[in-house]
Design a protein around this motif. Structure first.
Motif, PDB file in Angstrom:
ATOM      1  N   LEU A   1       0.873  -1.234   0.144  1.00  0.00           N
ATOM      2  CA  LEU A   1      -0.086  -0.238  -0.028  1.00  0.00           C
ATOM      3  C   LEU A   1       0.884   1.238   0.128  1.00  0.00           C
ATOM      4  CD1 LEU A   1      -2.886  -0.542   2.552  1.00  0.00           C
ATOM      5  CD2 LEU A   1      -3.213  -0.334  -0.105  1.00  0.00           C
ATOM      6  N   PRO A   2       0.481   2.133  -0.861  1.00  0.00           N
ATOM      7  CA  PRO A   2       1.416   3.504  -0.768  1.00  0.00           C
ATOM      8  C   PRO A   2       1.245   4.062   0.609  1.00  0.00           C
ATOM      9  CG  PRO A   2      -0.053   3.472  -2.768  1.00  0.00           C
ATOM     10  CD  PRO A   2      -0.459   2.245  -2.100  1.00  0.00           C
ATOM     11  N   ASP A   3       2.431   5.009   1.013  1.00  0.00           N
ATOM     12  CA  ASP A   3       2.350   5.343   2.453  1.00  0.00           C
ATOM     13  C   ASP A   3       1.335   6.247   2.708  1.00  0.00           C
ATOM     14  OD1 ASP A   3       6.023   5.702   2.302  1.00  0.00           O
ATOM     15  OD2 ASP A   3       4.859   3.940   2.827  1.00  0.00           O
ATOM     16  N   GLN A   4       1.108   7.054   1.916  1.00  0.00           N
ATOM     17  CA  GLN A   4      -0.134   8.203   2.105  1.00  0.00           C
ATOM     18  C   GLN A   4      -1.480   7.373   2.491  1.00  0.00           C
ATOM     19  OE1 GLN A   4      -0.933  10.934  -1.160  1.00  0.00           O
ATOM     20  NE2 GLN A   4      -2.791  11.850  -0.146  1.00  0.00           N
ATOM     21  N   ILE A   5      -1.863   6.253   1.589  1.00  0.00           N
ATOM     22  CA  ILE A   5      -2.975   5.509   2.097  1.00  0.00           C
ATOM     23  C   ILE A   5      -2.865   4.587   2.982  1.00  0.00           C
ATOM     24  CG2 ILE A   5      -4.679   3.700   0.926  1.00  0.00           C
ATOM     25  CD1 ILE A   5      -3.681   4.613  -1.775  1.00  0.00           C
ATOM     26  N   SER A   6      -1.695   4.080   3.468  1.00  0.00           N
ATOM     27  CA  SER A   6      -1.591   3.337   4.565  1.00  0.00           C
ATOM     28  C   SER A   6      -1.693   4.108   5.844  1.00  0.00           C
ATOM     29  CB  SER A   6      -0.212   2.793   4.495  1.00  0.00           C
ATOM     30  OG  SER A   6       0.045   1.711   5.553  1.00  0.00           O
ATOM     31  N   ARG A   7      -1.361   5.475   5.943  1.00  0.00           N
ATOM     32  CA  ARG A   7      -1.420   6.245   7.208  1.00  0.00           C
ATOM     33  C   ARG A   7      -2.925   6.607   7.202  1.00  0.00           C
ATOM     34  NH1 ARG A   7       3.190   8.754   5.004  1.00  0.00           N
ATOM     35  NH2 ARG A   7       1.988  10.258   3.970  1.00  0.00           N
ATOM     36  N   ALA A   8      -3.685   6.665   6.015  1.00  0.00           N
ATOM     37  CA  ALA A   8      -5.065   7.212   6.318  1.00  0.00           C
ATOM     38  C   ALA A   8      -5.976   6.055   6.902  1.00  0.00           C
ATOM     39  CB  ALA A   8      -5.596   7.591   4.952  1.00  0.00           C
ATOM     40  N   VAL A   9      -5.842   4.710   6.199  1.00  0.00           N
ATOM     41  CA  VAL A   9      -6.586   3.704   6.825  1.00  0.00           C
ATOM     42  C   VAL A   9      -6.130   3.387   8.263  1.00  0.00           C
ATOM     43  CG1 VAL A   9      -6.890   2.792   4.345  1.00  0.00           C
ATOM     44  CG2 VAL A   9      -4.975   2.093   5.544  1.00  0.00           C
ATOM     45  N   ARG A  10      -4.908   3.477   8.527  1.00  0.00           N
ATOM     46  CA  ARG A  10      -4.498   2.971   9.750  1.00  0.00           C
ATOM     47  C   ARG A  10      -5.280   4.204  10.902  1.00  0.00           C
ATOM     48  NH1 ARG A  10      -0.489  -0.309  11.093  1.00  0.00           N
ATOM     49  NH2 ARG A  10       0.489  -1.224   9.498  1.00  0.00           N
ATOM     50  N   GLN A  11      -5.540   5.387  10.518  1.00  0.00           N
ATOM     51  CA  GLN A  11      -6.175   6.235  11.312  1.00  0.00           C
ATOM     52  C   GLN A  11      -7.729   6.082  11.334  1.00  0.00           C
ATOM     53  OE1 GLN A  11      -4.826   9.922   9.926  1.00  0.00           O
ATOM     54  NE2 GLN A  11      -2.928   9.563  10.735  1.00  0.00           N
TER      55      GLN A  11
END
Length: 555
Positions: free
Chosen positions: A130-140
């Protein structure tokens, strides 16, 4: 006599020089005027097309935005991710991909690594992490968004939603292929470009600049106009770039030169006659010829003025027809999402019954196969009826008035809006006696579609929404009343409703041209449109009055 001849020679030379300068100045001024008009037309076209393409892009992405969250919140999906049941997830992802129309669907673990991937390229476009930007969003716990251009040059947009149990388990990724939008843009006769927040080209119909940094000011400076629309949610900018088309701009300088030459020759003839006309008789004859010439020039000027007015009238009628066609295409664009669903449902049903029929044939159950085939025929007839109605509505109007059955136009409008009515659970009633109205059939369908579509928007947040289209005879003719039980129309805006670009909808929900077009079309029918409040202050009623109507039984 010598002094007179010398004076005439000097005056002739001075007149020729002044005529030459005047011809150049007037030709240049006319050319610059045409350039400004062409620039204004290009700017208006670029702005209109940009708004339409933004609507199309948002409509495409809205179809898939809620899918990953919907799938991620499914209890069965959560259990499969927790247990690592890749086989079940693979089957489910396959169904998700092909039933939703997405380009690809992926399931990722808590570390952002791909567990399951299904795409329409046999897995060749797999995104391993997963791209970093998307990964950070879904973790939040938010909806992840992102875009990229794959190895094949295909623009993709990504939606991701978190899968949660007692803790964060992973994510569901839905990939949307934006190249289908590029394929629609190919037929455009001017560049369309979508630029991301870094200034790189994401989607365009100019293949040479895809994936490259975009600088509109340096690439399209002379002979072009640009219009940009910001897409704040995605951080993108859509550019619509139009060439300034002078058309036959060379005609103006050429006509100026020709008129200058004619005047030059005319003046030469006048001066020659003046030099040769010593006697009073020749002078009087010269005066008579000059008067006749002036009458001829004035007659020509009047003829040209009449032709210019006729041409302006034709351009006005063409612009009105183009405005009506643009409004119909915009309405079709707004209905595209629900119409797509209306087609996908019977297609999926036909596919299921066809597969069942294959199995039943293998089992020898021919009677049941016949029933399945009959049901398939019913579904295809349903799609055929919707296609015929949509194609008929999109056809250009011939602008000729005839006797039109209002109930036929009402049914066509209701067919186009039937998917929206189902989604909003709206009860749409068409009531009243049969009658034929003096109108244009396609334009009348457009009028009813605009009013009913506005009514659907008005009852969007209403409990037990209801819309009625009622016909009734009056002393002066026939009336159609479109009523709803929505919030109604405030008195302060009633007088402005039928003006261009006046709207009560939220920003970005419409251009404010629908009711203005209804007003103009009703004037063409020699009728009127009026907005009033519903009974007890609830809802709104739009009244269409037709002064030319007859019972349906008359020839």
């Amino acid at each position: 006599m010598a002094k007179s001849l010398q004076a005439l020679t000097f005056r002739r030379r001075l007149a020729f020089e002044m005529l030459f300068i005047l011809t150049l100045v007037l030709s240049a001024a006319a050319w610059l005027y045409d350039w400004e008009r062409a620039s204004d037309r290009a700017r208006a076209s670029a702005a209109t097309d940009a708004e339409v393409q933004v609507l199309a892009l948002n409509a495409l992405l809205d179809r898939y935005r809620s899918l990953p969250r919907l799938w991620a919140e499914d209890t069965q999906t959560t259990n499969w991710v927790r247990r690592g049941n890749l086989y079940a997830l693979k089957q489910k992802a396959t169904d998700w991909t092909y039933l939703s129309g997405a380009y690809a669907t992926g399931v990722y673990n808590a570390d952002g690594e791909s567990l399951v991937w299904v795409d329409r390229e046999s897995g060749r476009g797999r995104i391993q992490l997963l791209p970093d930007q998307i990964s950070r969003a879904v973790r939040q716990g938010s909806l992840g968004r992102g875009s990229l251009i794959d190895a094949a040059g295909r623009p993709l947009y990504l939606f991701a939603a978190p899968v949660r149990g007692a803790a964060y388990l992973g994510a569901i990724l839905v990939v949307v292929d934006l190249s289908q939008l590029e394929q629609q843009w190919v037929i455009a006769n001017h560049p369309l470009v979508v630029v991301d927040q870094l200034g790189d080209v994401i989607v365009t119909n100019v293949e040479a600049i895809k994936g490259q940094p975009f600088a509109a000011a340096s690439r399209y400076d002379r002979g072009w106009v640009t219009h940009q629309v910001r897409l704040p949610v995605m951080g993108w900018t859509l550019w619509s770039i139009e060439r300034i088309d002078m058309g036959r701009g060379w005609v103006v300088p050429a006509m100026g030169a020709l008129v200058g030459l004619v005047l030059w020759l005319t003046l030469a003839r006048v001066f020659r006659r003046q030099i040769q006309s010593v006697q009073q008789e020749r002078l009087q004859k010269s005066v008579s010829l000059r008067l006749e010439r002036q009458v001829s020039l004035r007659t020509r000027d009047l003829r040209l003025e009449i032709e210019e007015r006729q041409q302006a009238q034709r351009k006005l009628e063409a612009a009105q027809a183009e405005r009506e066609q643009t409004a119909k295409l915009a309405a079709i664009g707004q209905l595209s999402t629900t119409l797509s669903h209306e087609y996908n449902q019977p297609i999926a049903t036909v596919r299921t019954y066809a597969q069942n029929a294959q199995k039943l044939l293998a089992m020898g159950k021919h009677d049941t196969v016949a029933d399945n085939l009959g049901f398939i025929v019913e579904q295809t007839e349903r799609m055929s009826m919707l296609s015929k109605t949509l194609l008929g509505f999109a056809r250009r109007s011939d602008s000729q008035l005839s006797w039109v059955d209002w109930q036929v136009s009402a049914r066509e409008a209701s067919i186009l809006l039937l998917p929206r009515c189902r989604i909003q659970q709206v009860e749409l009633q068409i009531l009243g006696p049969p009658a034929r109205l003096k109108a244009d059939s396609i334009a009348l369908t457009q009028v009813l579609l605009n009013l009913l579509s506005n009514a659907l928007d008005a009852v969007r947040d209403t409990d037990a929404p209801q819309i009625a289209l009622t016909g009734q005879w009056t002393e002066g003719g026939f009336q159609l009343r479109c009523s709803d039980n929505g919030p109604g129309v405030a008195d302060a805006v009633k007088d402005q409703l039928f003006e261009p670009f006046a709207t009560t909808k939220p920003q970005g929900s419409g251009l404010g041209l629908g009711l203005s077009l209804v007003h103009d079309l009703m004037q063409r029918f020699d009728g009127q449109v009026q907005a009033i409040g519903g009974p007890n202050g609830s809802g709104a009623i739009f009244i269409l009055t037709f002064n030319h109507a007859q019972p349906a039984s008359e020839p």
